[in-house]
Design an enzyme around this catalytic site. Sequence first.
Site, PDB file in Angstrom:
ATOM      1  N   ASN A   1      49.414  46.283  19.347  1.00  0.00           N
ATOM      2  CA  ASN A   1      49.878  45.453  18.234  1.00  0.00           C
ATOM      3  C   ASN A   1      49.599  43.976  18.465  1.00  0.00           C
ATOM      4  OD1 ASN A   1      51.098  47.731  16.883  1.00  0.00           O
ATOM      5  ND2 ASN A   1      52.640  47.663  18.488  1.00  0.00           N
TER       6      ASN A   1
ATOM      7  N   ALA B   1       4.161  32.057  42.550  1.00  0.00           N
ATOM      8  CA  ALA B   1       5.317  31.223  42.201  1.00  0.00           C
ATOM      9  C   ALA B   1       4.953  30.236  41.091  1.00  0.00           C
ATOM     10  CB  ALA B   1       5.781  30.452  43.422  1.00  0.00           C
TER      11      ALA B   1
ATOM     12  N   ARG C   1      50.365  41.014  13.894  1.00  0.00           N
ATOM     13  CA  ARG C   1      50.751  40.531  15.223  1.00  0.00           C
ATOM     14  C   ARG C   1      49.553  40.131  16.090  1.00  0.00           C
ATOM     15  NH1 ARG C   1      54.671  45.642  16.149  1.00  0.00           N
ATOM     16  NH2 ARG C   1      53.393  46.449  14.442  1.00  0.00           N
TER      17      ARG C   1
ATOM     18  N   ASN D   1      58.764  57.410  19.569  1.00  0.00           N
ATOM     19  CA  ASN D   1      57.743  58.050  18.737  1.00  0.00           C
ATOM     20  C   ASN D   1      56.338  57.542  19.091  1.00  0.00           C
ATOM     21  OD1 ASN D   1      56.249  59.087  16.581  1.00  0.00           O
ATOM     22  ND2 ASN D   1      56.959  57.504  15.144  1.00  0.00           N
TER      23      ASN D   1
ATOM     24  N   ARG E   1      -8.651  23.790  37.861  1.00  0.00           N
ATOM     25  CA  ARG E   1      -8.092  22.513  38.332  1.00  0.00           C
ATOM     26  C   ARG E   1      -9.234  21.550  38.649  1.00  0.00           C
ATOM     27  NH1 ARG E   1      -6.369  26.114  43.162  1.00  0.00           N
ATOM     28  NH2 ARG E   1      -8.088  25.744  44.596  1.00  0.00           N
TER      29      ARG E   1
ATOM     30  N   ALA F   1      -4.810  28.946  42.246  1.00  0.00           N
ATOM     31  CA  ALA F   1      -3.538  28.233  42.088  1.00  0.00           C
ATOM     32  C   ALA F   1      -3.733  26.962  41.270  1.00  0.00           C
ATOM     33  CB  ALA F   1      -2.970  27.903  43.453  1.00  0.00           C
TER      34      ALA F   1
ATOM     35  N   TYR G   1       3.871  30.757  23.148  1.00  0.00           N
ATOM     36  CA  TYR G   1       4.297  30.219  21.850  1.00  0.00           C
ATOM     37  C   TYR G   1       3.515  28.960  21.523  1.00  0.00           C
ATOM     38  CZ  TYR G   1       7.673  28.811  18.226  1.00  0.00           C
ATOM     39  OH  TYR G   1       8.284  28.451  17.058  1.00  0.00           O
TER      40      TYR G   1
ATOM     41  N   LEU H   1      45.477  56.706  10.640  1.00  0.00           N
ATOM     42  CA  LEU H   1      46.007  55.587   9.845  1.00  0.00           C
ATOM     43  C   LEU H   1      45.470  54.287  10.438  1.00  0.00           C
ATOM     44  CD1 LEU H   1      49.726  56.771   9.530  1.00  0.00           C
ATOM     45  CD2 LEU H   1      47.741  57.434   8.141  1.00  0.00           C
TER      46      LEU H   1
HETATM   47  C1  UD1 Z   1      54.521  52.978  14.342  1.00  0.00           C
HETATM   48  C2  UD1 Z   1      55.739  53.880  14.055  1.00  0.00           C
HETATM   49  C3  UD1 Z   1      56.617  53.887  15.289  1.00  0.00           C
HETATM   50  C4  UD1 Z   1      55.859  54.346  16.495  1.00  0.00           C
HETATM   51  C5  UD1 Z   1      54.572  53.530  16.698  1.00  0.00           C
HETATM   52  C6  UD1 Z   1      53.724  54.171  17.739  1.00  0.00           C
HETATM   53  C7  UD1 Z   1      56.199  53.735  11.660  1.00  0.00           C
HETATM   54  C8  UD1 Z   1      57.069  53.161  10.629  1.00  0.00           C
HETATM   55  N1  UD1 Z   1      56.442  53.369  12.902  1.00  0.00           N
HETATM   56  O1  UD1 Z   1      55.034  51.673  14.528  1.00  0.00           O
HETATM   57  O2  UD1 Z   1      57.746  54.737  15.072  1.00  0.00           O
HETATM   58  O3  UD1 Z   1      56.692  54.268  17.639  1.00  0.00           O
HETATM   59  O4  UD1 Z   1      53.808  53.464  15.470  1.00  0.00           O
HETATM   60  O5  UD1 Z   1      52.649  53.362  18.084  1.00  0.00           O
HETATM   61  O6  UD1 Z   1      55.335  54.530  11.347  1.00  0.00           O
HETATM   62  N2  UD1 Z   1      48.980  51.462   8.973  1.00  0.00           N
HETATM   63  C9  UD1 Z   1      48.328  51.718   7.796  1.00  0.00           C
HETATM   64  N3  UD1 Z   1      48.853  51.231   6.641  1.00  0.00           N
HETATM   65  C10 UD1 Z   1      50.013  50.523   6.597  1.00  0.00           C
HETATM   66  C11 UD1 Z   1      50.667  50.269   7.808  1.00  0.00           C
HETATM   67  C12 UD1 Z   1      50.143  50.748   8.987  1.00  0.00           C
HETATM   68  O7  UD1 Z   1      47.284  52.367   7.789  1.00  0.00           O
HETATM   69  O8  UD1 Z   1      50.418  50.136   5.487  1.00  0.00           O
HETATM   70  C13 UD1 Z   1      48.377  51.950  10.232  1.00  0.00           C
HETATM   71  C14 UD1 Z   1      48.057  50.821  11.181  1.00  0.00           C
HETATM   72  O9  UD1 Z   1      46.723  50.388  11.014  1.00  0.00           O
HETATM   73  C15 UD1 Z   1      48.293  51.449  12.553  1.00  0.00           C
HETATM   74  C16 UD1 Z   1      49.289  52.547  12.267  1.00  0.00           C
HETATM   75  O10 UD1 Z   1      49.312  52.767  10.883  1.00  0.00           O
HETATM   76  O11 UD1 Z   1      47.109  51.999  13.076  1.00  0.00           O
HETATM   77  C17 UD1 Z   1      50.687  52.186  12.761  1.00  0.00           C
HETATM   78  O12 UD1 Z   1      51.108  50.989  12.132  1.00  0.00           O
HETATM   79  P1  UD1 Z   1      51.840  49.846  12.923  1.00  0.00           P
HETATM   80  O13 UD1 Z   1      52.160  48.773  11.972  1.00  0.00           O
HETATM   81  O14 UD1 Z   1      51.086  49.493  14.128  1.00  0.00           O
HETATM   82  O15 UD1 Z   1      53.180  50.606  13.311  1.00  0.00           O
HETATM   83  P2  UD1 Z   1      54.127  50.332  14.541  1.00  0.00           P
HETATM   84  O16 UD1 Z   1      55.022  49.202  14.223  1.00  0.00           O
HETATM   85  O17 UD1 Z   1      53.356  50.254  15.773  1.00  0.00           O
HETATM   86 CA    CA Z   2      51.219  50.094  16.329  1.00  0.00          CA
END
Ligand code: UD1
Ligand code: CA
Length: 471
Positions: free
Chosen positions: A228, A381, A15, A171, A441, A424, A388, A8
């Site tokens: 983040n 040296a 942030r 998680n 020279r 030189a 160029y 993902l």
């Molecule tokens: C998420 C988890 C959290 C966990 C943490 C671990 C959820 C709701 N929360 O939180 O429980 O402890 O990761 O690091 O899943 N992303 C998408 N599409 C979106 C949103 C996010 O692809 O619409 C991707 C982001 O690019 C990222 C990942 O999902 O790589 C996690 O998203 P992020 O917003 O960082 O979640 P966290 O708040 O860190």
């Molecule tokens: Ca994250």
Amino acid sequence: MSKAGVVLAAGLGTRMKSSLPKVLHLLNGTPLLRYIVNTLYELRLQKIIVVTGERQKEIKESLTDTGRVSFVRQKDARGTADALSAAISSLRGFKGTILVVNGDTPLITGETLKRFLKKHKRNRNDISVLSFIAKEQNSYGRILRDRGGRIISIIEERNATASEKMIKEVNSGVYAIEHGSLHFLKEIKPNKVKGEYYLTDIVEIALNKGKKVESYCIGSEEEFMGINTRKELEKAGQLMRQRIVERFMNTGVSFIDAGSVFISTDTEIGKETLIYPNVHLEGRTKIGKGCIIYPNVRLLDTLIGDSVVIKDCTLIESSVVNDRASIGPFAHIRPESKIDAGVRIGNFVEVKKSVIGSGTKAMHLTYLGDAVIGKDVNIGAGTITCNYDGYTKHTTAIEDNVFIGSDSQLIAPVTIGKGAYVGAGSTITKNVPQKALALSRAEQKILEGWAIRKKSKAKSQKLKEKKKKQR
Ligand code: UD1
Ligand code: CA
């Protein structure tokens, strides 16, 4: 049983306070996303799907080996569940386990993921969650368990009550989901606080439908660090560098101050090489055995042979330096240069797109650009190749065993034949034949007693002026 991986990586990364997608930010010189994708390459996955948002092309380019990856777009970043839903079309017909990981957790290791997948398979779970114990204050989702210790749900920090926030087990964002449980994604409702679709909600939904869900607390907190913010990016960079340096120390590389060096993930270093403080090894740099790299050296995409010495404050970019050469201090080797075995490049020497043959020396204050230099040449040296003319670059060829006297300018295109000498202070505009001496020279004049005459002339001049004033 076959396995697929989904990364993902479509989040906006709000942030980070940046217009650049989060997964493109550099961690230790490498785009963030590349780490977790490379880790997935270590596992035997039938397919790997990366979910991206905008700028998919750049994200694709930030990875290596993309032949093994398919990319899908999540239109709007509406949460992690929505991101996984975007990958479903690519998983049509797939039967097996789907390993889901976040794109922003670069420090996860292949071993931990393998252990996790084994547990998932052995226990025949429908869904498994990888958790860890977080000691520090954090924003991870909390793992809620019942009295019997079974997972009930995951609650995001922003939704947690004060007592839930006290839970240390959190998680990691790594899940193993059987293809038969993917359809639960459709049942996830938008989160009440943020309006996003949280993948974490799949746990409770699947449990309610009688599915087997487990959470395994394995691995270390550092390994699961999610990036983040820029502060976390910097901290993860430090951890990554520590890991890299430790790996090299285990294979026989020495560091005087390991904490002060920067080594990219793709760098290779041979045994018995010694690295002084504040050395930067970037991109795809490869250093051979028994080298010494002195302080404040930066090497970028450069190949260094064995027993090479790079002295203080030297920069080498996209070049090759062969065995036993010595470069620096204060040398600049610019791209596409090839420095052969045993060459000595000294202080304040700049080399650009040049070949320097073995045993050749250029020890002081010199510019060698677009030059092809043979073996055992002595460059005095202050030698300058004038490559160029204001419009194009021209080549200077200096053949084997040539001697270039100090403070010479070689106006390219020009060739200095084998074994020739350049006196030189010469400005060389025409080719010099083999074994010849070229001298351009002006001949030296001697005016005997000139200084005495000058002095008496000045004296009488002064006297005249004094008399003028008295009048
Ligand atoms: C998420 C988890 C959290 C966990 C943490 C671990 C959820 C709701 N929360 O939180 O429980 O402890 O990761 O690091 O899943 N992303 C998408 N599409 C979106 C949103 C996010 O692809 O619409 C991707 C982001 O690019 C990222 C990942 O999902 O790589 C996690 O998203 P992020 O917003 O960082 O979640 P966290 O708040 O860190
Ligand atoms: Ca994250």
